[in-house]
Scaffold this active site. Structure first.
Site, PDB file in Angstrom:
ATOM      1  N   CYS A 164       0.624  -1.280   0.076  1.00  0.00           N
ATOM      2  CA  CYS A 164      -0.074  -0.176   0.131  1.00  0.00           C
ATOM      3  C   CYS A 164       0.960   1.188  -0.091  1.00  0.00           C
ATOM      4  CB  CYS A 164      -0.846  -0.121   1.180  1.00  0.00           C
ATOM      5  SG  CYS A 164      -2.075  -1.633   0.956  1.00  0.00           S
ATOM      6  N   HIS A 304      -1.246   8.284   5.807  1.00  0.00           N
ATOM      7  CA  HIS A 304      -1.802   7.229   5.565  1.00  0.00           C
ATOM      8  C   HIS A 304      -3.183   6.732   6.002  1.00  0.00           C
ATOM      9  CE1 HIS A 304      -1.218   3.466   3.593  1.00  0.00           C
ATOM     10  NE2 HIS A 304      -1.421   2.535   4.484  1.00  0.00           N
ATOM     11  N   GLU A 315       0.527   5.357  13.503  1.00  0.00           N
ATOM     12  CA  GLU A 315       0.932   6.640  12.836  1.00  0.00           C
ATOM     13  C   GLU A 315       0.818   7.872  13.793  1.00  0.00           C
ATOM     14  OE1 GLU A 315       0.305   8.539   8.482  1.00  0.00           O
ATOM     15  OE2 GLU A 315      -1.223   7.170   9.316  1.00  0.00           O
ATOM     16  N   LYS A 336      -8.361   9.003   2.788  1.00  0.00           N
ATOM     17  CA  LYS A 336      -8.984   7.625   2.636  1.00  0.00           C
ATOM     18  C   LYS A 336     -10.531   7.629   3.179  1.00  0.00           C
ATOM     19  CE  LYS A 336      -5.077   4.707   2.657  1.00  0.00           C
ATOM     20  NZ  LYS A 336      -3.922   5.650   2.770  1.00  0.00           N
ATOM     21  N   HIS A 341      -9.540   2.938   0.918  1.00  0.00           N
ATOM     22  CA  HIS A 341      -7.983   2.584   0.604  1.00  0.00           C
ATOM     23  C   HIS A 341      -8.069   2.092  -0.661  1.00  0.00           C
ATOM     24  CE1 HIS A 341      -4.106   1.269   1.413  1.00  0.00           C
ATOM     25  NE2 HIS A 341      -4.196   0.831   2.500  1.00  0.00           N
ATOM     26  N   PHE A 400       1.759  -3.561   3.996  1.00  0.00           N
ATOM     27  CA  PHE A 400       1.932  -4.851   4.573  1.00  0.00           C
ATOM     28  C   PHE A 400       3.522  -5.107   4.116  1.00  0.00           C
ATOM     29  CE2 PHE A 400      -2.732  -6.574   4.605  1.00  0.00           C
ATOM     30  CZ  PHE A 400      -2.931  -5.841   5.479  1.00  0.00           C
TER      31      PHE A 400
END
Length: 414
Positions: A164, A304, A315, A336, A341, A400
């Protein structure tokens, strides 16, 4: 020799709240949600029935009829966004050295819709029915190759995959390639179209997705205490990056300058972020330092912000460490919340949102923020866009496997 400077001269978007930059820009300003019940397939067998789908996309606007069945949706999105970005840049390819124009476009998943359809058909009817276009519709590097072919661009192609964080890393890699002198112009960004039974089902089985099926508009809620997972989206974001003097020589409109990239690895877990956020913090600090700035000169963080419990908490911790006493005052919003996402394409589309913030001097909101979370004490610009003077933006993306990418974009040079 002075370091070559890199600017953004064209933008293109296909996403759940806009096909084209003008629609995307309007949707961001009003905090529009692109999430709804899945229409692409029947999600009844799954725990998650919601996604942020691109509605009303007509590939016939961009492709001849014979080309449509030869391309996957992921490639169709990318080319549509690339066509808009190229038009927006006003590059006259007839007068350009096409050997100095490269294509750095990637995907997190690739043509999963094609793969799923072909496997299903093979099980039902045998391998003799496999499409001869399966490979070229499925593999990730077919997307930049297709764009290069359509525009006759010979400067090289690249499609680095870092889950991602892919789209953001691709922009950073394009920055470095232009600085090295490999190219004068690079078409860059990412595309993903994984809203299929296998795509959604795989993430649902990991318990990564929101199951707020009865209230899809409010399912993506980054930094909110009631967040329960991310909402899968689809789409593409493409940017035209260009060496500054090349852009000036042709009188190009310049949106912004890309100042730096930093990439680190958690080396911690195949999916979960390191709760100490050590390498996320390092990527942020490196990007700021490489941009020739201090944390005090960053005006906004485009996060993110996935709406998963672990990511948002981690985060928030990282932003707190990097910005210290400024932490309560620096805006940290998540695109997002509106578009879901977009997996590998997320960072590319979100970087375009950040560039629109620079253009309009408006920070777009984190929608669906209702209940504060003491573990995420960020100023997430809740629910309403905020006019603010913005000169430098830190954009973060994580994937990931512990992929951490941070870039810094700034206002266009005088």
């Amino acid at each position: 020799m002075d370091r070559r400077r890199v600017v953004v001269t064209g933008l293109g978007v296909v996403c759940p709240v806009g096909i084209g930059v003008p629609e995307f820009e309007t949707s961001l300003a009003v905090g529009k949600s692109g999430v709804g019940l899945i229409e692409a397939f029947d999600p009844a067998p799954l725990t998650c029935h919601i996604a942020a789908e691109v509605k009303g996309f007509d590939p016939g606007r961009y492709f001849e009829a014979r080309e449509i069945p030869r391309t996957d949706r992921v490639q169709q999105f990318a080319f549509a966004a690339a066509q808009e970005a190229m038009s927006d840049s006003q590059l006259d390819l007839a007068s350009e050295d096409r050997e100095r124009i490269a294509v750095y476009v990637t995907s997190g998943i690739g043509g999963i819709r094609t793969l799923e359809e072909e496997v299903t058909q093979t099980v039902a009817r045998g391998s003799s029915r496999l499409s001869p276009f399966l490979v070229t519709k499925m593999i990730i590097d077919a997307t930049p190759a297709y764009i290069a072919q359509r525009f006759r661009l010979y400067g090289g192609t690249s499609s680095v995959v870092s889950a991602c964080a892919s789209g953001t890393q691709m922009i950073g890699d394009a920055l470095e390639a232009i600085r090295r002198g490999d190219a004068d112009v690079i078409v860059t960004g990412a595309s993903d179209a994984a809203i299929t039974m296998a795509g959604v089902g795989a993430f649902a089985s990991m318990r990564a997705l929101s199951t707020r099926n009865g209230d899809p508009d409010h399912a993506s809620r980054p930094f909110d205490r009631e967040r329960d997972g991310f909402v899968m989206g689809e789409g593409s974001g493409i940017l035209i990056l260009e060496e500054l003097e090349h852009a000036r020589a042709r009188g190009a409109h310049i949106y912004a300058e890309v100042l730096s990239q930093a990439v680190t690895s958690d080396a911690y877990h195949v999916t979960a972020p390191d709760p100490e956020a050590t390498q996320i913090i390092r990527s942020m600090r490196m990007a700021i330092d490489r941009a020739g700035l201090t944390p005090g000169e960053i005006d906004y963080v485009n996060a993110h912000g996935t709406s998963t419990p672990a990511n948002d908490k981690t985060e928030s911790k990282a932003v707190g460490e990097v910005f210290g006493e400024r932490f309560p005052r620096i805006p940290v919003s998540s695109t997002k919340s509106m578009i879901g996402h977009l997996l590998g394409a997320a960072g590319a589309v979100e970087t375009i949102a950040a560039i629109l913030t620079l253009k309009n001097q408006v920070i777009y909101p984190t929608i669906n923020y209702v209940t504060s979370d003491p573990e995420c004490p960020v100023d997430c610009v809740p629910n309403v866009a905020r006019p603010t003077a913005v000169h430098h933006i830190l954009k973060t993306s994580f994937g990931f496997g512990g992929h951490n990418v941070s870039i810094v974009v700034g206002q266009a040079p005088d």
